[in-house]
Design a protein around this motif. Structure first.
Motif, short mmCIF file in Angstrom:
data_model
loop_
_atom_site.label_atom_id
_atom_site.label_comp_id
_atom_site.label_asym_id
_atom_site.label_seq_id
_atom_site.Cartn_x
_atom_site.Cartn_y
_atom_site.Cartn_z
N ARG A 37 6.28 -0.48 11.50
CA ARG A 37 7.87 -0.25 10.54
C ARG A 37 7.49 0.23 9.59
O ARG A 37 8.81 1.12 9.20
N THR A 38 7.16 0.25 8.39
CA THR A 38 7.04 0.52 7.63
C THR A 38 5.66 0.64 6.78
O THR A 38 4.49 0.46 7.86
N CYS A 39 4.82 1.28 5.68
CA CYS A 39 4.00 1.28 5.30
C CYS A 39 3.32 0.48 4.61
O CYS A 39 2.20 -0.12 4.52
N SER A 40 4.20 -0.41 4.84
CA SER A 40 3.26 -2.24 3.82
C SER A 40 3.04 -2.73 5.57
O SER A 40 2.30 -4.61 5.04
N LYS A 41 3.54 -2.87 6.76
CA LYS A 41 2.79 -3.19 8.09
C LYS A 41 2.01 -2.81 8.59
O LYS A 41 1.18 -1.18 7.76
N GLY A 42 1.18 -3.44 9.28
CA GLY A 42 0.37 -2.38 9.52
C GLY A 42 -1.41 -2.88 8.93
O GLY A 42 -0.94 -3.27 8.06
N THR A 43 -2.01 -2.04 9.58
CA THR A 43 -3.66 -2.05 9.07
C THR A 43 -3.96 -1.15 8.00
O THR A 43 -3.55 -0.16 8.87
N LEU A 44 -3.97 -1.11 7.39
CA LEU A 44 -4.24 0.09 6.35
C LEU A 44 -5.97 0.36 6.67
O LEU A 44 -6.70 0.09 6.46
N LEU A 45 -5.45 1.88 6.67
CA LEU A 45 -6.55 2.67 6.72
C LEU A 45 -6.80 2.72 5.65
O LEU A 45 -8.46 3.36 5.16
N GLY A 46 -6.44 3.44 4.46
CA GLY A 46 -6.61 3.53 3.28
C GLY A 46 -5.90 4.72 2.13
O GLY A 46 -4.68 5.02 2.57
N ILE A 47 -5.51 4.68 1.27
CA ILE A 47 -4.84 5.05 -0.14
C ILE A 47 -5.32 6.51 -0.45
O ILE A 47 -6.75 6.32 -1.36
N PHE A 48 -5.50 7.79 0.34
CA PHE A 48 -5.87 9.19 -0.32
C PHE A 48 -4.95 9.93 -1.29
O PHE A 48 -3.87 9.67 -1.21
N ASP A 49 -5.65 10.96 -2.05
CA ASP A 49 -5.40 10.88 -3.03
C ASP A 49 -4.54 12.32 -2.64
O ASP A 49 -4.55 12.57 -1.85
#
Length: 91
Positions: A37-49
């Motif tokens: 539902r948001t980017c703070s939910k779910g499983t993080l795949l990564g933070i990309f530049d």
């Protein structure tokens, strides 16, 4: 956009813009069965530049639905609500 393959999904994104401070990074999250539902939910795949435009998610189970959300963060710290998609990997 999500392109399914055998036990993998290639997620690609484009169209995020920020005419003020510019895009700093993209946060990619996923969830099996539904779109987070948001980017703070779910499983993080990564933070990309800001130069990144794709990621290949591997080790998935064929026939299972995976939902993805990609959110942009600008250099001022503002976060977008994100783009979303879902797909099913197939052999």
């Amino acid at each position: 956009q999500a392109m399914p393959g055998d036990t993998r999904v290639e997620i690609s994104w484009s169209g995020f813009t920020d005419s003020g401070s510019g895009i700093k990074s993209y946060r990619v999250v996923y969830s099996a069965g539904r779109i987070p539902r948001t980017c703070s939910k779910g499983t993080l795949l990564g933070i990309f530049d800001s130069n990144a435009s794709s990621y290949t998610h591997t080790g998935l189970v064929n026939g299972t639905t995976y939902g993805y959300r990609v959110c942009a963060t600008d250099r001022a710290g503002n976060k977008s609500s994100g783009s979303k998609t879902k797909t099913v990997p197939v052999p």
